[in-house]
Design a protein around this motif. Structure first.
Motif, PDB file in Angstrom:
ATOM      1  N   ASN A   1     -11.911  -6.524   7.682  1.00  0.00           N
ATOM      2  CA  ASN A   1     -10.806  -7.336   8.188  1.00  0.00           C
ATOM      3  C   ASN A   1     -10.092  -6.478   9.230  1.00  0.00           C
ATOM      4  N   PRO A   2     -10.718  -6.332  10.423  1.00  0.00           N
ATOM      5  CA  PRO A   2     -10.247  -5.354  11.407  1.00  0.00           C
ATOM      6  C   PRO A   2      -8.784  -5.517  11.812  1.00  0.00           C
ATOM      7  N   HIS A   3      -8.108  -4.376  11.925  1.00  0.00           N
ATOM      8  CA  HIS A   3      -6.725  -4.306  12.391  1.00  0.00           C
ATOM      9  C   HIS A   3      -6.695  -3.323  13.558  1.00  0.00           C
ATOM     10  N   CYS A   4      -6.148  -3.744  14.684  1.00  0.00           N
ATOM     11  CA  CYS A   4      -6.056  -2.867  15.854  1.00  0.00           C
ATOM     12  C   CYS A   4      -4.701  -2.185  15.872  1.00  0.00           C
ATOM     13  N   GLY A   5      -4.700  -0.875  15.838  1.00  0.00           N
ATOM     14  CA  GLY A   5      -3.456  -0.118  15.862  1.00  0.00           C
ATOM     15  C   GLY A   5      -3.000   0.179  17.279  1.00  0.00           C
ATOM     16  N   THR A   6      -1.728   0.492  17.426  1.00  0.00           N
ATOM     17  CA  THR A   6      -1.191   0.832  18.742  1.00  0.00           C
ATOM     18  C   THR A   6      -1.744   2.163  19.244  1.00  0.00           C
TER      19      THR A   6
ATOM     20  N   PHE B   1       0.813  -1.218   0.000  1.00  0.00           N
ATOM     21  CA  PHE B   1       0.000   0.000   0.000  1.00  0.00           C
ATOM     22  C   PHE B   1       0.848   1.270   0.000  1.00  0.00           C
ATOM     23  N   VAL B   2       2.090   1.149  -0.431  1.00  0.00           N
ATOM     24  CA  VAL B   2       2.991   2.300  -0.413  1.00  0.00           C
ATOM     25  C   VAL B   2       2.512   3.386  -1.378  1.00  0.00           C
ATOM     26  N   ASN B   3       1.929   2.970  -2.485  1.00  0.00           N
ATOM     27  CA  ASN B   3       1.428   3.921  -3.474  1.00  0.00           C
ATOM     28  C   ASN B   3       0.219   4.665  -2.900  1.00  0.00           C
ATOM     29  N   ARG B   4       0.333   5.972  -2.814  1.00  0.00           N
ATOM     30  CA  ARG B   4      -0.720   6.779  -2.181  1.00  0.00           C
ATOM     31  C   ARG B   4      -2.046   6.760  -2.935  1.00  0.00           C
ATOM     32  N   SER B   5      -2.019   6.343  -4.190  1.00  0.00           N
ATOM     33  CA  SER B   5      -3.263   6.376  -4.956  1.00  0.00           C
ATOM     34  C   SER B   5      -4.074   5.084  -4.822  1.00  0.00           C
ATOM     35  N   VAL B   6      -3.582   4.149  -4.004  1.00  0.00           N
ATOM     36  CA  VAL B   6      -4.321   2.906  -3.801  1.00  0.00           C
ATOM     37  C   VAL B   6      -5.684   3.211  -3.201  1.00  0.00           C
ATOM     38  N   TYR B   7      -6.708   2.613  -3.770  1.00  0.00           N
ATOM     39  CA  TYR B   7      -8.066   2.801  -3.280  1.00  0.00           C
ATOM     40  C   TYR B   7      -8.399   1.664  -2.327  1.00  0.00           C
ATOM     41  N   CYS B   8      -8.804   1.986  -1.114  1.00  0.00           N
ATOM     42  CA  CYS B   8      -9.147   0.950  -0.143  1.00  0.00           C
ATOM     43  C   CYS B   8     -10.548   0.418  -0.404  1.00  0.00           C
ATOM     44  N   THR B   9     -10.674  -0.893  -0.382  1.00  0.00           N
ATOM     45  CA  THR B   9     -12.000  -1.499  -0.498  1.00  0.00           C
ATOM     46  C   THR B   9     -12.678  -1.425   0.867  1.00  0.00           C
TER      47      THR B   9
ATOM     48  N   LYS C   1      -6.706  -3.887   6.342  1.00  0.00           N
ATOM     49  CA  LYS C   1      -5.265  -3.598   6.279  1.00  0.00           C
ATOM     50  C   LYS C   1      -4.980  -2.325   5.505  1.00  0.00           C
ATOM     51  N   CYS C   2      -5.730  -2.096   4.435  1.00  0.00           N
ATOM     52  CA  CYS C   2      -5.508  -0.897   3.630  1.00  0.00           C
ATOM     53  C   CYS C   2      -5.774   0.361   4.450  1.00  0.00           C
ATOM     54  N   ALA C   3      -6.887   0.376   5.182  1.00  0.00           N
ATOM     55  CA  ALA C   3      -7.219   1.544   6.012  1.00  0.00           C
ATOM     56  C   ALA C   3      -6.154   1.754   7.088  1.00  0.00           C
ATOM     57  N   PHE C   4      -5.703   0.657   7.685  1.00  0.00           N
ATOM     58  CA  PHE C   4      -4.645   0.732   8.691  1.00  0.00           C
ATOM     59  C   PHE C   4      -3.373   1.310   8.090  1.00  0.00           C
ATOM     60  N   CYS C   5      -3.005   0.817   6.920  1.00  0.00           N
ATOM     61  CA  CYS C   5      -1.760   1.260   6.296  1.00  0.00           C
ATOM     62  C   CYS C   5      -1.822   2.711   5.858  1.00  0.00           C
ATOM     63  N   LYS C   6      -3.002   3.171   5.445  1.00  0.00           N
ATOM     64  CA  LYS C   6      -3.132   4.590   5.100  1.00  0.00           C
ATOM     65  C   LYS C   6      -2.906   5.451   6.337  1.00  0.00           C
TER      66      LYS C   6
ATOM     67  N   GLY D   1       0.387   9.131   9.576  1.00  0.00           N
ATOM     68  CA  GLY D   1       0.884   9.466  10.908  1.00  0.00           C
ATOM     69  C   GLY D   1       2.284   8.970  11.160  1.00  0.00           C
ATOM     70  N   GLY D   2       2.547   7.748  10.751  1.00  0.00           N
ATOM     71  CA  GLY D   2       3.890   7.208  10.867  1.00  0.00           C
ATOM     72  C   GLY D   2       4.209   6.479  12.161  1.00  0.00           C
ATOM     73  N   LYS D   3       3.570   6.870  13.258  1.00  0.00           N
ATOM     74  CA  LYS D   3       3.937   6.287  14.551  1.00  0.00           C
ATOM     75  C   LYS D   3       3.115   5.041  14.884  1.00  0.00           C
ATOM     76  N   ILE D   4       2.057   4.800  14.149  1.00  0.00           N
ATOM     77  CA  ILE D   4       1.163   3.684  14.462  1.00  0.00           C
ATOM     78  C   ILE D   4       1.776   2.361  14.024  1.00  0.00           C
ATOM     79  N   ARG D   5       1.607   1.355  14.848  1.00  0.00           N
ATOM     80  CA  ARG D   5       2.011   0.001  14.498  1.00  0.00           C
ATOM     81  C   ARG D   5       0.820  -0.920  14.706  1.00  0.00           C
ATOM     82  N   LEU D   6       0.912  -2.115  14.193  1.00  0.00           N
ATOM     83  CA  LEU D   6      -0.164  -3.083  14.384  1.00  0.00           C
ATOM     84  C   LEU D   6      -0.032  -3.705  15.760  1.00  0.00           C
ATOM     85  N   LYS D   7      -1.088  -3.558  16.574  1.00  0.00           N
ATOM     86  CA  LYS D   7      -1.086  -4.161  17.910  1.00  0.00           C
ATOM     87  C   LYS D   7      -1.482  -5.632  17.760  1.00  0.00           C
TER      88      LYS D   7
END
Length: 70
Positions: A36-41, A24-32, A49-54, A59-65
């Protein structure tokens, strides 16, 4: 003084992007709207995952909890 950044495996990655987010490094990726819930720190449950990665990219400081809701 000068700061030297050390890389864990001598392979440089894009600034602090977790490996699960490489696709998801490409900023133009469209999230579906896939659920598939991901809990961030940051305590936020991201829809997938796409929403989490965006959020990580912006922000940069968030990691996957853990996977699933926070």
């Amino acid at each position: 003084g000068k700061e030297f950044l050390m890389s864990a495996g001598s392979r440089w990655v894009l600034p602090r992007i977790p490996s699960i987010c490489r696709e998801f490094v490409n900023r133009s990726v469209y999230c579906t709207r896939e659920s598939n819930p991901h809990c961030g720190t940051d305590g936020v449950t991201y829809g997938n995952k796409c929403a989490f990665c965006k959020a990580v990219r912006s922000g940069g400081k968030i990691r996957l909890k853990h996977l699933g809701k926070c």
